[in-house]
Scaffold this motif. Structure first.
Motif, PDB file in Angstrom:
ATOM      1  N   GLU A  48       0.811  -1.219   0.000  1.00 47.13           N
ATOM      2  CA  GLU A  48       0.000   0.000   0.000  1.00 47.13           C
ATOM      3  C   GLU A  48       0.846   1.271   0.000  1.00 47.13           C
ATOM      4  N   LEU A  49       2.032   1.231   0.596  1.00 51.78           N
ATOM      5  CA  LEU A  49       2.890   2.420   0.556  1.00 51.78           C
ATOM      6  C   LEU A  49       3.381   2.687  -0.868  1.00 51.78           C
ATOM      7  N   GLU A  50       3.591   1.632  -1.642  1.00 47.73           N
ATOM      8  CA  GLU A  50       3.944   1.814  -3.052  1.00 47.73           C
ATOM      9  C   GLU A  50       2.779   2.467  -3.802  1.00 47.73           C
ATOM     10  N   VAL A  51       1.558   2.020  -3.507  1.00 52.18           N
ATOM     11  CA  VAL A  51       0.366   2.598  -4.131  1.00 52.18           C
ATOM     12  C   VAL A  51       0.259   4.087  -3.798  1.00 52.18           C
ATOM     13  N   TRP A  52       0.457   4.446  -2.522  1.00 46.11           N
ATOM     14  CA  TRP A  52       0.374   5.859  -2.132  1.00 46.11           C
ATOM     15  C   TRP A  52       1.499   6.675  -2.777  1.00 46.11           C
ATOM     16  N   GLY A  53       2.674   6.092  -2.933  1.00 42.70           N
ATOM     17  CA  GLY A  53       3.748   6.772  -3.652  1.00 42.70           C
ATOM     18  C   GLY A  53       3.344   7.056  -5.092  1.00 42.70           C
ATOM     19  N   ASN A  54       2.680   6.073  -5.712  1.00 37.45           N
ATOM     20  CA  ASN A  54       2.197   6.263  -7.078  1.00 37.45           C
ATOM     21  C   ASN A  54       1.099   7.319  -7.142  1.00 37.45           C
ATOM     22  N   ILE A  55       0.225   7.345  -6.144  1.00 29.82           N
ATOM     23  CA  ILE A  55      -0.833   8.353  -6.102  1.00 29.82           C
ATOM     24  C   ILE A  55      -0.223   9.751  -5.981  1.00 29.82           C
ATOM     25  N   LEU A  56       0.758   9.914  -5.090  1.00 23.87           N
ATOM     26  CA  LEU A  56       1.415  11.214  -4.940  1.00 23.87           C
ATOM     27  C   LEU A  56       2.103  11.626  -6.240  1.00 23.87           C
ATOM     28  N   SER A  57       2.737  10.676  -6.910  1.00 24.25           N
ATOM     29  CA  SER A  57       3.371  10.958  -8.198  1.00 24.25           C
ATOM     30  C   SER A  57       2.331  11.367  -9.240  1.00 24.25           C
ATOM     31  N   ASP A  58       1.214  10.649  -9.279  1.00 16.41           N
ATOM     32  CA  ASP A  58       0.145  10.991 -10.224  1.00 16.41           C
ATOM     33  C   ASP A  58      -0.386  12.397  -9.967  1.00 16.41           C
ATOM     34  N   ILE A  59      -0.550  12.752  -8.693  1.00 13.47           N
ATOM     35  CA  ILE A  59      -1.032  14.093  -8.352  1.00 13.47           C
ATOM     36  C   ILE A  59      -0.066  15.142  -8.897  1.00 13.47           C
ATOM     37  N   ALA A  60       1.236  14.950  -8.664  1.00 13.09           N
ATOM     38  CA  ALA A  60       2.234  15.906  -9.145  1.00 13.09           C
ATOM     39  C   ALA A  60       2.200  16.006 -10.666  1.00 13.09           C
ATOM     40  N   GLN A  61       2.085  14.872 -11.341  1.00 10.08           N
ATOM     41  CA  GLN A  61       2.049  14.891 -12.798  1.00 10.08           C
ATOM     42  C   GLN A  61       0.795  15.586 -13.329  1.00 10.08           C
ATOM     43  N   HIS A  62      -0.335  15.387 -12.657  1.00 11.06           N
ATOM     44  CA  HIS A  62      -1.571  16.067 -13.060  1.00 11.06           C
ATOM     45  C   HIS A  62      -1.459  17.576 -12.842  1.00 11.06           C
ATOM     46  N   ILE A  63      -0.805  17.972 -11.758  1.00 12.35           N
ATOM     47  CA  ILE A  63      -0.588  19.396 -11.513  1.00 12.35           C
ATOM     48  C   ILE A  63       0.260  19.994 -12.636  1.00 12.35           C
ATOM     49  N   ALA A  64       1.371  19.344 -12.959  1.00 13.12           N
ATOM     50  CA  ALA A  64       2.264  19.843 -14.006  1.00 13.12           C
ATOM     51  C   ALA A  64       1.546  19.887 -15.355  1.00 13.12           C
ATOM     52  N   HIS A  65       0.803  18.853 -15.668  1.00  9.02           N
ATOM     53  CA  HIS A  65       0.081  18.798 -16.938  1.00  9.02           C
ATOM     54  C   HIS A  65      -1.028  19.856 -16.978  1.00  9.02           C
ATOM     55  N   GLY A  66      -1.723  20.029 -15.841  1.00  7.96           N
ATOM     56  CA  GLY A  66      -2.785  21.033 -15.770  1.00  7.96           C
ATOM     57  C   GLY A  66      -2.249  22.439 -15.969  1.00  7.96           C
ATOM     58  N   PHE A  67      -1.099  22.748 -15.338  1.00  5.73           N
ATOM     59  CA  PHE A  67      -0.505  24.072 -15.517  1.00  5.73           C
ATOM     60  C   PHE A  67       0.014  24.250 -16.951  1.00  5.73           C
ATOM     61  N   LYS A  68       0.437  23.179 -17.588  1.00 11.36           N
ATOM     62  CA  LYS A  68       0.835  23.264 -18.996  1.00 11.36           C
ATOM     63  C   LYS A  68      -0.368  23.688 -19.832  1.00 11.36           C
ATOM     64  N   GLN A  69      -1.515  23.063 -19.568  1.00 10.36           N
ATOM     65  CA  GLN A  69      -2.717  23.365 -20.338  1.00 10.36           C
ATOM     66  C   GLN A  69      -3.293  24.741 -20.001  1.00 10.36           C
ATOM     67  N   SER A  70      -3.299  25.103 -18.717  1.00 12.99           N
ATOM     68  CA  SER A  70      -3.962  26.344 -18.311  1.00 12.99           C
ATOM     69  C   SER A  70      -3.073  27.575 -18.385  1.00 12.99           C
TER      70      SER A  70
END
Length: 105
Positions: A48-70
């Motif tokens: 589960e800690l690996e899953v949460w690490g992946n979730i945190l990574s996904d959040i960061a990537q979505h933030i970066a991608h969102g700021f690219k778009q916006s």
């Protein structure tokens, strides 16, 4: 109160599960987490800690991608800044976080 909409990719999926909710209000940050989802599943060998690490990574990537778009920000530079501030915040604030773990009824 301002809530975000459920992503269209998850709308109508009876198995969709909300894992994290973050609120800024009353001068603080409050977070609700669904912890133990994999631990509670029978015959589950997921870390589960690996899953949460992946979730945190996904959040960061979505933030970066969102700021690219916006805002047309460079995704690589945005990720580097996020990583820097994340690591800095962990060094400065941990341990010592206040809050309570509440099991759902």
């Amino acid at each position: 109160m301002r809530e975000l909409v459920i992503p269209i990719e998850n709308a109508g999926d009876p198995d969709a599960t909300e894992m994290i909710r973050v609120w800024l209000g009353n001068g603080s940050c409050s977070i609700s987490l669904l912890l133990g989802m994999y631990e509670d599943a029978e015959d589950c060998e997921i870390d589960e800690l690996e899953v949460w690490g992946n979730i945190l990574s996904d959040i960061a990537q979505h933030i970066a991608h969102g700021f690219k778009q916006s805002h047309d920000w460079d995704e690589v530079k945005t990720m580097a800044k996020l990583r820097h501030h994340f690591n800095q915040a962990i060094k400065e604030h941990a341990p010592g976080l206040e809050g309570h773990y509440i099991k759902e009824h």
